[in-house]
Design a protein around this motif. Sequence first.
Motif, PDB file in Angstrom:
ATOM      1  N   ALA A  92       0.845  -1.190   0.000  1.00 44.38           N
ATOM      2  CA  ALA A  92       0.000   0.000   0.000  1.00 44.38           C
ATOM      3  C   ALA A  92       0.882   1.241   0.000  1.00 44.38           C
ATOM      4  CB  ALA A  92      -0.925  -0.013   1.215  1.00 44.38           C
ATOM      5  N   GLU A  93       0.245   2.399  -0.089  1.00 42.81           N
ATOM      6  CA  GLU A  93       0.971   3.661  -0.067  1.00 42.81           C
ATOM      7  C   GLU A  93       1.076   4.176   1.359  1.00 42.81           C
ATOM      8  OE1 GLU A  93      -1.364   6.070  -2.626  1.00 42.81           O
ATOM      9  OE2 GLU A  93      -0.688   5.087  -4.472  1.00 42.81           O
ATOM     10  N   ALA A  94       1.984   5.124   1.584  1.00 46.55           N
ATOM     11  CA  ALA A  94       2.149   5.728   2.900  1.00 46.55           C
ATOM     12  C   ALA A  94       0.816   6.316   3.368  1.00 46.55           C
ATOM     13  CB  ALA A  94       3.211   6.818   2.841  1.00 46.55           C
ATOM     14  N   PRO A  95       0.485   6.155   4.648  1.00 41.06           N
ATOM     15  CA  PRO A  95       1.319   5.661   5.752  1.00 41.06           C
ATOM     16  C   PRO A  95       1.243   4.152   5.948  1.00 41.06           C
ATOM     17  CG  PRO A  95      -0.749   6.453   6.616  1.00 41.06           C
ATOM     18  CD  PRO A  95      -0.817   6.672   5.134  1.00 41.06           C
TER      19      PRO A  95
ATOM     20  N   GLY B 163      -8.207  -7.986  31.028  1.00 40.19           N
ATOM     21  CA  GLY B 163      -8.272  -8.399  32.426  1.00 40.19           C
ATOM     22  C   GLY B 163      -7.022  -8.060  33.200  1.00 40.19           C
ATOM     23  N   GLU B 164      -5.916  -7.834  32.498  1.00 44.93           N
ATOM     24  CA  GLU B 164      -4.664  -7.462  33.147  1.00 44.93           C
ATOM     25  C   GLU B 164      -4.105  -6.155  32.609  1.00 44.93           C
ATOM     26  OE1 GLU B 164      -1.931 -10.659  32.717  1.00 44.93           O
ATOM     27  OE2 GLU B 164      -3.056 -12.027  34.037  1.00 44.93           O
ATOM     28  N   SER B 165      -4.369  -5.882  31.330  1.00 45.50           N
ATOM     29  CA  SER B 165      -3.858  -4.670  30.689  1.00 45.50           C
ATOM     30  C   SER B 165      -4.877  -4.168  29.679  1.00 45.50           C
ATOM     31  CB  SER B 165      -2.532  -4.948  29.965  1.00 45.50           C
ATOM     32  OG  SER B 165      -1.544  -5.411  30.842  1.00 45.50           O
ATOM     33  N   VAL B 166      -4.804  -2.878  29.410  1.00 43.42           N
ATOM     34  CA  VAL B 166      -5.504  -2.304  28.269  1.00 43.42           C
ATOM     35  C   VAL B 166      -4.546  -2.326  27.090  1.00 43.42           C
ATOM     36  CG1 VAL B 166      -6.467  -0.197  27.275  1.00 43.42           C
ATOM     37  CG2 VAL B 166      -7.037  -0.844  29.617  1.00 43.42           C
ATOM     38  N   LEU B 167      -5.008  -2.848  25.973  1.00 45.53           N
ATOM     39  CA  LEU B 167      -4.224  -2.873  24.745  1.00 45.53           C
ATOM     40  C   LEU B 167      -4.927  -1.977  23.736  1.00 45.53           C
ATOM     41  CD1 LEU B 167      -3.587  -6.708  24.683  1.00 45.53           C
ATOM     42  CD2 LEU B 167      -1.923  -4.933  25.294  1.00 45.53           C
ATOM     43  N   ALA B 168      -4.224  -0.984  23.236  1.00 42.63           N
ATOM     44  CA  ALA B 168      -4.821   0.001  22.328  1.00 42.63           C
ATOM     45  C   ALA B 168      -3.973   0.123  21.079  1.00 42.63           C
ATOM     46  CB  ALA B 168      -4.925   1.359  23.018  1.00 42.63           C
ATOM     47  N   HIS B 169      -4.630   0.180  19.909  1.00 44.01           N
ATOM     48  CA  HIS B 169      -3.862   0.419  18.693  1.00 44.01           C
ATOM     49  C   HIS B 169      -4.231   1.777  18.102  1.00 44.01           C
ATOM     50  CE1 HIS B 169      -7.070  -0.724  15.754  1.00 44.01           C
ATOM     51  NE2 HIS B 169      -7.361  -1.716  16.577  1.00 44.01           N
ATOM     52  N   VAL B 170      -3.215   2.398  17.497  1.00 41.60           N
ATOM     53  CA  VAL B 170      -3.322   3.751  16.960  1.00 41.60           C
ATOM     54  C   VAL B 170      -2.677   3.793  15.582  1.00 41.60           C
ATOM     55  CG1 VAL B 170      -3.382   4.858  19.229  1.00 41.60           C
ATOM     56  CG2 VAL B 170      -1.178   4.447  18.121  1.00 41.60           C
ATOM     57  N   GLU B 171      -2.796   4.937  14.936  1.00 45.22           N
ATOM     58  CA  GLU B 171      -2.252   5.098  13.589  1.00 45.22           C
ATOM     59  C   GLU B 171      -0.728   4.911  13.571  1.00 45.22           C
ATOM     60  OE1 GLU B 171      -3.578   5.551  10.643  1.00 45.22           O
ATOM     61  OE2 GLU B 171      -5.647   5.569  11.358  1.00 45.22           O
ATOM     62  N   PRO B 172      -0.165   4.475  12.429  1.00 45.44           N
ATOM     63  CA  PRO B 172       1.286   4.375  12.306  1.00 45.44           C
ATOM     64  C   PRO B 172       1.955   5.701  12.654  1.00 45.44           C
ATOM     65  CG  PRO B 172       0.209   3.376  10.410  1.00 45.44           C
ATOM     66  CD  PRO B 172      -0.865   4.053  11.193  1.00 45.44           C
ATOM     67  N   GLY B 173       2.950   5.636  13.513  1.00 41.52           N
ATOM     68  CA  GLY B 173       3.690   6.825  13.905  1.00 41.52           C
ATOM     69  C   GLY B 173       3.112   7.591  15.068  1.00 41.52           C
ATOM     70  N   ALA B 174       1.971   7.141  15.626  1.00 44.42           N
ATOM     71  CA  ALA B 174       1.304   7.888  16.693  1.00 44.42           C
ATOM     72  C   ALA B 174       1.629   7.385  18.088  1.00 44.42           C
ATOM     73  CB  ALA B 174      -0.209   7.856  16.487  1.00 44.42           C
ATOM     74  N   ALA B 175       2.219   6.206  18.224  1.00 43.62           N
ATOM     75  CA  ALA B 175       2.368   5.598  19.545  1.00 43.62           C
ATOM     76  C   ALA B 175       3.324   6.377  20.447  1.00 43.62           C
ATOM     77  CB  ALA B 175       2.850   4.154  19.405  1.00 43.62           C
TER      78      ALA B 175
END
Length: 312
Positions: free
Chosen positions: A14-17, A99-111
Amino acid sequence: MRSPLLDLPGAVAAEAPDADVAGHYGDLFAEQRALVRGEAVVDRSNREVIRISGADRLKWLNDLTSQKLDTLTPGQWTRTLDLDLQGRILHHLTLVDDGESVLAHVEPGAADSLVAYLDRMRFMLRVEVSRADDLAVLSTATEDFLVPRSELPEHLGRPLAGLWAYEALRIERYEPRMGLDTDHKTIPHEIGLIGSAVHLSKGCYRGQETVARVHNLGHPPRRLVFLHLDGSVDTLPPHGAPVIFESQEVGTVGSSARHHELGPIALAVVKRTVPVDAPLLAGGVAAAQEVIVPPDAGRNVQIDPSLRRRIR
């Protein structure tokens, strides 16, 4: 990180990002139809994952972001926003608590910027924030799941759809994507995130004053629209292309795609005052609009969920 699924025969990046994952594997429309039928999965491993652990994690996130999270149950996916003091969107998180952690995903380059902000806000609370580079995002047409990144090669043998197929269905569902359908001025009301990512009665958080003011007293200056593009044109309007009404620039194109049934489609943000039935030019391509965010959004007017498209 470059996905190992790009090594499949026929995979085209794919193209950026999104250049680290496949845009398609050779047949865009067949991949879309397989997604709609629930027979394929999409590699979205270019999205970045963060992990938030500790006993105070849900109440803490509830106090910092726009969604009500203090009652979130394990396994329940939801979305929330990190806003600035003026109510403008900085980060859009898709998250689940295991139950032990929150797992969150975000846009490439945002973490990195999100982790840095959250780390500054820990104070004496029992929370820990880190990147979770060991995890990767895979998606069906409507659901996400997380797998160990080391296991991505094990998915080489299952039916796959490229990101372009996923994006076409996302646009069909009227779902804006941060950085493509938003800019540095975007507020939640403009793109229809009240309810899905913003809880209106959960209490204070950064940017909440703007959300409440628009909801109770005013209207956002812009609104998200869905565009049916002229199918006789060979090209799609690129991201950032101007939207023209009566020779005046009234907005910009965000995401665009070729849909297996609807043809060429796009999302755009235009001025609130543009008539809802007005014909538009999007990057020079004739376009008819469908209302996503009505001009009278705000002042206690919300988007009717039944207006949102559903994958057939």
